[in-house]
Design a protein around this motif. Sequence first.
Motif, PDB file in Angstrom:
ATOM      1  N   GLU A   1       0.833  -1.202   0.000  1.00 25.07           N
ATOM      2  CA  GLU A   1       0.000   0.000   0.000  1.00 25.07           C
ATOM      3  C   GLU A   1       0.865   1.248   0.000  1.00 25.07           C
ATOM      4  N   ILE A   2       0.243   2.347  -0.399  1.00 21.29           N
ATOM      5  CA  ILE A   2       0.908   3.648  -0.404  1.00 21.29           C
ATOM      6  C   ILE A   2       0.091   4.561   0.499  1.00 21.29           C
ATOM      7  N   LYS A   3       0.677   4.999   1.579  1.00 20.19           N
ATOM      8  CA  LYS A   3      -0.049   5.756   2.595  1.00 20.19           C
ATOM      9  C   LYS A   3       0.111   7.253   2.359  1.00 20.19           C
ATOM     10  N   VAL A   4      -1.023   7.965   2.237  1.00 17.30           N
ATOM     11  CA  VAL A   4      -1.007   9.413   2.035  1.00 17.30           C
ATOM     12  C   VAL A   4      -1.923  10.085   3.051  1.00 17.30           C
ATOM     13  N   GLY A   5      -1.640  11.339   3.346  1.00 18.88           N
ATOM     14  CA  GLY A   5      -2.486  12.127   4.228  1.00 18.88           C
ATOM     15  C   GLY A   5      -3.425  13.012   3.428  1.00 18.88           C
ATOM     16  N   VAL A   6      -4.636  13.206   3.945  1.00 18.70           N
ATOM     17  CA  VAL A   6      -5.615  14.116   3.351  1.00 18.70           C
ATOM     18  C   VAL A   6      -6.015  15.110   4.430  1.00 18.70           C
ATOM     19  N   LEU A   7      -5.690  16.391   4.204  1.00 17.30           N
ATOM     20  CA  LEU A   7      -5.756  17.388   5.262  1.00 17.30           C
ATOM     21  C   LEU A   7      -6.552  18.619   4.834  1.00 17.30           C
TER      22      LEU A   7
ATOM     23  N   THR B   1     -10.553  14.797  -3.699  1.00 17.93           N
ATOM     24  CA  THR B   1      -9.363  13.988  -3.423  1.00 17.93           C
ATOM     25  C   THR B   1      -9.737  12.536  -3.191  1.00 17.93           C
ATOM     26  N   ILE B   2     -10.742  12.316  -2.351  1.00 15.94           N
ATOM     27  CA  ILE B   2     -11.179  10.954  -2.058  1.00 15.94           C
ATOM     28  C   ILE B   2     -11.693  10.264  -3.319  1.00 15.94           C
TER      29      ILE B   2
ATOM     30  N   VAL C   1       3.720   9.120   2.830  1.00 17.28           N
ATOM     31  CA  VAL C   1       4.787   9.509   1.901  1.00 17.28           C
ATOM     32  C   VAL C   1       4.517  10.876   1.278  1.00 17.28           C
ATOM     33  N   SER C   2       3.265  11.325   1.310  1.00 17.09           N
ATOM     34  CA  SER C   2       2.888  12.659   0.856  1.00 17.09           C
ATOM     35  C   SER C   2       1.603  13.048   1.565  1.00 17.09           C
ATOM     36  N   VAL C   3       1.351  14.364   1.642  1.00 19.88           N
ATOM     37  CA  VAL C   3       0.119  14.873   2.242  1.00 19.88           C
ATOM     38  C   VAL C   3      -0.534  15.811   1.232  1.00 19.88           C
ATOM     39  N   PHE C   4      -1.847  15.700   1.091  1.00 18.23           N
ATOM     40  CA  PHE C   4      -2.632  16.527   0.179  1.00 18.23           C
ATOM     41  C   PHE C   4      -3.538  17.402   1.024  1.00 18.23           C
ATOM     42  N   GLY C   5      -3.369  18.748   0.925  1.00 18.18           N
ATOM     43  CA  GLY C   5      -4.206  19.551   1.798  1.00 18.18           C
ATOM     44  C   GLY C   5      -4.063  21.043   1.654  1.00 18.18           C
TER      45      GLY C   5
ATOM     46  N   VAL D   1     -21.391  20.642  -6.906  1.00 16.83           N
ATOM     47  CA  VAL D   1     -20.725  21.331  -8.004  1.00 16.83           C
ATOM     48  C   VAL D   1     -19.221  21.102  -7.927  1.00 16.83           C
ATOM     49  N   THR D   2     -18.570  21.189  -9.090  1.00 16.33           N
ATOM     50  CA  THR D   2     -17.111  21.176  -9.155  1.00 16.33           C
ATOM     51  C   THR D   2     -16.626  22.608  -9.360  1.00 16.33           C
ATOM     52  N   HIS D   3     -15.363  22.861  -9.054  1.00 11.28           N
ATOM     53  CA  HIS D   3     -14.824  24.221  -9.169  1.00 11.28           C
ATOM     54  C   HIS D   3     -13.310  24.169  -9.300  1.00 11.28           C
ATOM     55  N   PHE D   4     -12.685  25.344  -9.394  1.00  8.53           N
ATOM     56  CA  PHE D   4     -11.285  25.389  -9.796  1.00  8.53           C
ATOM     57  C   PHE D   4     -10.306  24.843  -8.766  1.00  8.53           C
ATOM     58  N   VAL D   5     -10.696  24.715  -7.508  1.00  7.03           N
ATOM     59  CA  VAL D   5      -9.791  24.096  -6.540  1.00  7.03           C
ATOM     60  C   VAL D   5     -10.071  22.598  -6.425  1.00  7.03           C
ATOM     61  N   SER D   6     -11.340  22.205  -6.491  1.00 12.36           N
ATOM     62  CA  SER D   6     -11.632  20.768  -6.446  1.00 12.36           C
ATOM     63  C   SER D   6     -11.061  20.074  -7.685  1.00 12.36           C
ATOM     64  N   GLU D   7     -11.063  20.763  -8.829  1.00 13.86           N
ATOM     65  CA  GLU D   7     -10.475  20.185 -10.030  1.00 13.86           C
ATOM     66  C   GLU D   7      -8.985  19.950  -9.851  1.00 13.86           C
ATOM     67  N   ALA D   8      -8.290  20.901  -9.222  1.00 20.17           N
ATOM     68  CA  ALA D   8      -6.856  20.725  -8.966  1.00 20.17           C
ATOM     69  C   ALA D   8      -6.610  19.587  -7.984  1.00 20.17           C
ATOM     70  N   CYS D   9      -7.486  19.443  -6.985  1.00 19.20           N
ATOM     71  CA  CYS D   9      -7.369  18.315  -6.054  1.00 19.20           C
ATOM     72  C   CYS D   9      -7.443  16.992  -6.804  1.00 19.20           C
ATOM     73  N   TYR D  10      -8.332  16.955  -7.766  1.00 16.77           N
ATOM     74  CA  TYR D  10      -8.549  15.738  -8.548  1.00 16.77           C
ATOM     75  C   TYR D  10      -7.337  15.430  -9.425  1.00 16.77           C
ATOM     76  N   PHE D  11      -6.876  16.406 -10.203  1.00 21.37           N
ATOM     77  CA  PHE D  11      -5.793  16.080 -11.140  1.00 21.37           C
ATOM     78  C   PHE D  11      -4.454  15.913 -10.448  1.00 21.37           C
ATOM     79  N   GLN D  12      -4.251  16.544  -9.281  1.00 21.10           N
ATOM     80  CA  GLN D  12      -2.957  16.380  -8.621  1.00 21.10           C
ATOM     81  C   GLN D  12      -2.781  14.950  -8.088  1.00 21.10           C
ATOM     82  N   MET D  13      -3.888  14.292  -7.759  1.00 18.23           N
ATOM     83  CA  MET D  13      -3.787  12.898  -7.342  1.00 18.23           C
ATOM     84  C   MET D  13      -3.361  12.016  -8.518  1.00 18.23           C
ATOM     85  N   TYR D  14      -3.801  12.369  -9.722  1.00 21.15           N
ATOM     86  CA  TYR D  14      -3.374  11.616 -10.897  1.00 21.15           C
ATOM     87  C   TYR D  14      -1.922  11.935 -11.271  1.00 21.15           C
ATOM     88  N   LEU D  15      -1.469  13.162 -11.029  1.00 20.41           N
ATOM     89  CA  LEU D  15      -0.041  13.461 -11.199  1.00 20.41           C
ATOM     90  C   LEU D  15       0.789  12.619 -10.240  1.00 20.41           C
TER      91      LEU D  15
END
Length: 415
Positions: free
Chosen positions: A40-46, A64-65, A110-114, A312-326
């Motif tokens: 597994e790969i453990k990440v934080g969501v903050l 993110t989730i 190994v990384s935190v998203f927040g 609704v989606t918006h410009f920060v939720s979209e970045a949350c989404y694509f950064q997880m794919y990066l």
Amino acid sequence: MAIRRRSFLTGTAALGAGLLGGFPHIWIKDYSLARAAGGEIKVGVLFSLTGTTAIIEESLNKATIMAIEEINAAGGINGMQINAVVEDPASDPATFAEKARKLVVGDKCVSVFGSYTSASRKAVLPVVEKRNNLYFYPTLYEGRECSKNVIYTGAVPNQQQDEFVPWLVEKFGKKFFLIGSNYIYPKEENNYCKKLLEKLGGEVVNEEYVPLGHSEFSSVINKIKSTAPNVIFSTVVGDSVVALHRQYRAAGLDPAKMPMASLTTSENEVAAMGGDAAAGHFTSAPYFMVHKSPENEKFVAAYKKRWGDDKVTHFVSEACYFQMYLFKQAVEKLAQSDITPDGIREAIKGQEYVAPQGKIHLDKENLHTWLWPKIAVAKSDGQFEVLKDSAEWKAPDPYAAYPNQKCTETGLKEA
């Protein structure tokens, strides 16, 4: 799905082995060298799920989730599931630092998203730099930061304002009233706005800052009436955005003559305030929910299916989404033993991904993202209409307001 203060595995494959039996955790003692282990790969969501900025940060958690669930359901990353540890920092910078320390030191992520506000990012920064971890930050922000421990996927001032401010001057006039929440982000964005206005022969008739969570704007409205600007340039955040718009409308001000032009008002705040309070006002951002692309249609449909048709989606939720794919693309390049903050940082440099807004690129020099600026007007139905879409992606320049400084792979350089 309410998830609080616990580790969980998302995706179909995780439900049995992950939630019931659990994967073994084999972490080396030095927390600065946390790495993936045991399949597994453990990440934080903050992100804040309570407090004044929860109005926006709850949606960042959701995006993110959802991305994690999608990746896990598709087989994970090289067969490994992402194990997300979710914490609620409650819109308080000190709590952000405390929870980040737990995620990095205690949970060995190994990384935190927040984070949404710069105040919270600044609180977390010493934690991830001291422990040599990676922090993925999805929010538009003020720039003037050069850290090897942060991956910046939101817009910086030049990506939001270089086209927006001249457009506003041309359409409405040169007199600007600056109103923002009282922390570093609005002040630095306004600093850049003033530099652009100076080049355009514009002027600032007043500059006001209110505390986070502020809800009484009668004195601000009176000053707006007395100074009669052409544009109200807003960097107010959180639930204060709702209060400002509603009181603007109650005061009888007319967006056709004196609009609010925001860098922070998204579909999420519009949904909270109501379309009538938002209609006629403008936002500059890299993404709007109405953007036409196959990737965005898929994103919006998936988000509504997962979280509710009224969401609704918006410009920060979209970045949350694509950064997880990066993150996924970077980790795919690594052997399991190399899935460390250092390994991920090197692997993510130069990564590209076709996001809902368009193809984005992670700059290898400054770890900021090339994005697609757009200008849109809010409509009474709660959505935006895109009036201007950049013909090409725009490079991030986090020190655009400070031309004698440049963020490079080796750190901040003075010209």
